[in-house]
Design a protein around this motif. Structure first.
Motif, mmCIF file in Angstrom:
data_model
loop_
_atom_site.group_PDB
_atom_site.id
_atom_site.type_symbol
_atom_site.label_atom_id
_atom_site.label_comp_id
_atom_site.label_asym_id
_atom_site.label_seq_id
_atom_site.Cartn_x
_atom_site.Cartn_y
_atom_site.Cartn_z
ATOM 1 N N THR A 1 -2.354 13.350 -5.322
ATOM 2 C CA THR A 1 -1.998 12.364 -4.157
ATOM 3 C C THR A 1 -2.725 11.019 -4.735
ATOM 4 O O THR A 1 -3.722 11.089 -4.649
ATOM 5 N N TRP A 2 -1.858 10.184 -4.885
ATOM 6 C CA TRP A 2 -2.220 8.805 -5.253
ATOM 7 C C TRP A 2 -2.186 7.756 -3.972
ATOM 8 O O TRP A 2 -1.210 7.920 -3.077
ATOM 9 N N ASP A 3 -3.119 7.111 -4.126
ATOM 10 C CA ASP A 3 -3.316 5.836 -3.214
ATOM 11 C C ASP A 3 -3.253 4.606 -4.048
ATOM 12 O O ASP A 3 -4.098 4.211 -4.882
ATOM 13 N N PHE A 4 -2.049 3.914 -3.848
ATOM 14 C CA PHE A 4 -1.934 2.458 -4.700
ATOM 15 C C PHE A 4 -2.122 1.408 -3.843
ATOM 16 O O PHE A 4 -1.419 1.270 -2.647
ATOM 17 N N PHE B 1 -5.113 -3.997 -9.446
ATOM 18 C CA PHE B 1 -4.604 -3.462 -8.363
ATOM 19 C C PHE B 1 -5.603 -2.121 -8.286
ATOM 20 O O PHE B 1 -6.375 -2.049 -9.323
ATOM 21 N N SER B 2 -5.396 -1.263 -7.169
ATOM 22 C CA SER B 2 -6.607 -0.186 -7.204
ATOM 23 C C SER B 2 -5.537 0.960 -7.242
ATOM 24 O O SER B 2 -4.479 1.045 -6.584
ATOM 25 N N MET B 3 -5.946 2.194 -7.949
ATOM 26 C CA MET B 3 -4.962 3.297 -7.852
ATOM 27 C C MET B 3 -6.091 4.575 -7.921
ATOM 28 O O MET B 3 -6.749 4.840 -8.681
ATOM 29 N N HIS C 1 0.871 -1.244 -0.088
ATOM 30 C CA HIS C 1 0.092 -0.042 0.140
ATOM 31 C C HIS C 1 0.866 1.318 -0.163
ATOM 32 O O HIS C 1 1.721 1.457 0.913
ATOM 33 N N PHE C 2 0.698 2.131 -0.998
ATOM 34 C CA PHE C 2 1.462 3.344 -1.036
ATOM 35 C C PHE C 2 0.477 4.419 -0.890
ATOM 36 O O PHE C 2 -0.680 4.568 -1.601
ATOM 37 N N VAL C 3 0.722 5.406 0.148
ATOM 38 C CA VAL C 3 -0.195 6.623 0.385
ATOM 39 C C VAL C 3 0.754 7.701 0.087
ATOM 40 O O VAL C 3 1.696 8.132 0.896
ATOM 41 N N GLY C 4 0.401 8.443 -1.137
ATOM 42 C CA GLY C 4 0.927 9.594 -1.513
ATOM 43 C C GLY C 4 0.949 10.858 -0.620
ATOM 44 O O GLY C 4 -0.033 10.904 0.120
ATOM 45 N N ASP C 5 2.127 11.559 -0.498
ATOM 46 C CA ASP C 5 1.826 12.629 0.182
ATOM 47 C C ASP C 5 2.866 13.707 -0.256
ATOM 48 O O ASP C 5 3.859 14.259 0.309
ATOM 49 N N PRO C 6 2.654 14.265 -1.468
ATOM 50 C CA PRO C 6 3.361 15.344 -2.117
ATOM 51 C C PRO C 6 3.282 16.533 -1.755
ATOM 52 O O PRO C 6 2.282 17.158 -1.419
ATOM 53 N N ILE D 1 -6.541 10.738 -4.261
ATOM 54 C CA ILE D 1 -7.096 11.087 -2.887
ATOM 55 C C ILE D 1 -6.778 12.293 -2.752
ATOM 56 O O ILE D 1 -6.585 13.048 -1.463
ATOM 57 N N SER D 2 -6.522 13.333 -3.619
ATOM 58 C CA SER D 2 -6.000 14.655 -3.499
ATOM 59 C C SER D 2 -6.951 15.624 -2.742
ATOM 60 O O SER D 2 -6.629 16.627 -2.062
ATOM 61 N N ALA D 3 -8.270 15.521 -3.046
ATOM 62 C CA ALA D 3 -9.464 16.072 -2.311
ATOM 63 C C ALA D 3 -8.876 16.530 -0.947
ATOM 64 O O ALA D 3 -8.996 17.466 -0.373
#
Length: 161
Positions: free
Chosen positions: A113-116, A154-156, A103-108, A159-161
């Motif tokens: 912001t991507w959730d993979f 997979f799911s991508m 699980h990757f949770v983006g935090d740019p 989640i930028s909101a």
């Protein structure tokens, strides 16, 4: 406004066997690369002169994630040498596979912001420099496997909101 993104985020692992049943943060991850690939068979018409491509069929879909960690704690090192842990001792290569969820949770700081999320097999990849002049890093390849957990392989999700 453009969606230029400076990629940052956290990586979590949940093992199928021998894990805690929860997503475990793997620590600092200086590299996380996602690579989809397709194989296809092409068909060419042989009805006249030059062969002309008139159809193609995708025969293989594959997704690979490669990432590096730089926090060599006992749990991460056990994953790297596919071993079991007894106290602070790692018994290397006692596992034949490491299946689970990545699980990757983006935090740019800027951008999308991507959730993979994916299910697959975690495989050690590359060298571990026990002596060096830079921070210790060690890598993994995660081979995504088809699973009933996700609608696709997979799911991508944005989640930028």
């Amino acid at each position: 406004m453009p969606d230029y993104t400076l990629g940052k985020g956290k990586v979590y692992w949940k093992a199928d066997v021998g894990g805690t049943g929860i997503d475990v943060h793997l620590g600092n991850c200086p590299e996380f690369n996602f690579s989809p690939s397709l194989d296809k068979i092409e068909h060419f018409s042989s009805k006249s002169g030059a062969a002309l491509k008139d159809d193609e069929l995708i025969t293989t879909k594959k997704v690979t994630v490669k990432f590096k960690l730089d926090e060599p704690n006992v749990s991460n090192m056990a994953r790297f040498v596919m071993g079991g842990i007894a106290g602070d001792v790692i018994n290397a290569f006692t596992l034949t596979e490491q299946k689970g969820h990545l699980h990757f949770v983006g935090d740019p700081p800027k951008g999308v912001t991507w959730d993979f999320k994916a299910y697959g097999n975690l495989i050690p990849d590359g060298d571990l420099a026990l002596i060096g002049s830079d921070w210790m890093e060690f890598g993994f390849t995660f081979e995504v496997l088809d699973s009933d957990v996700y609608a696709g392989m997979f799911s991508m999700e944005d989640i930028s909101a």
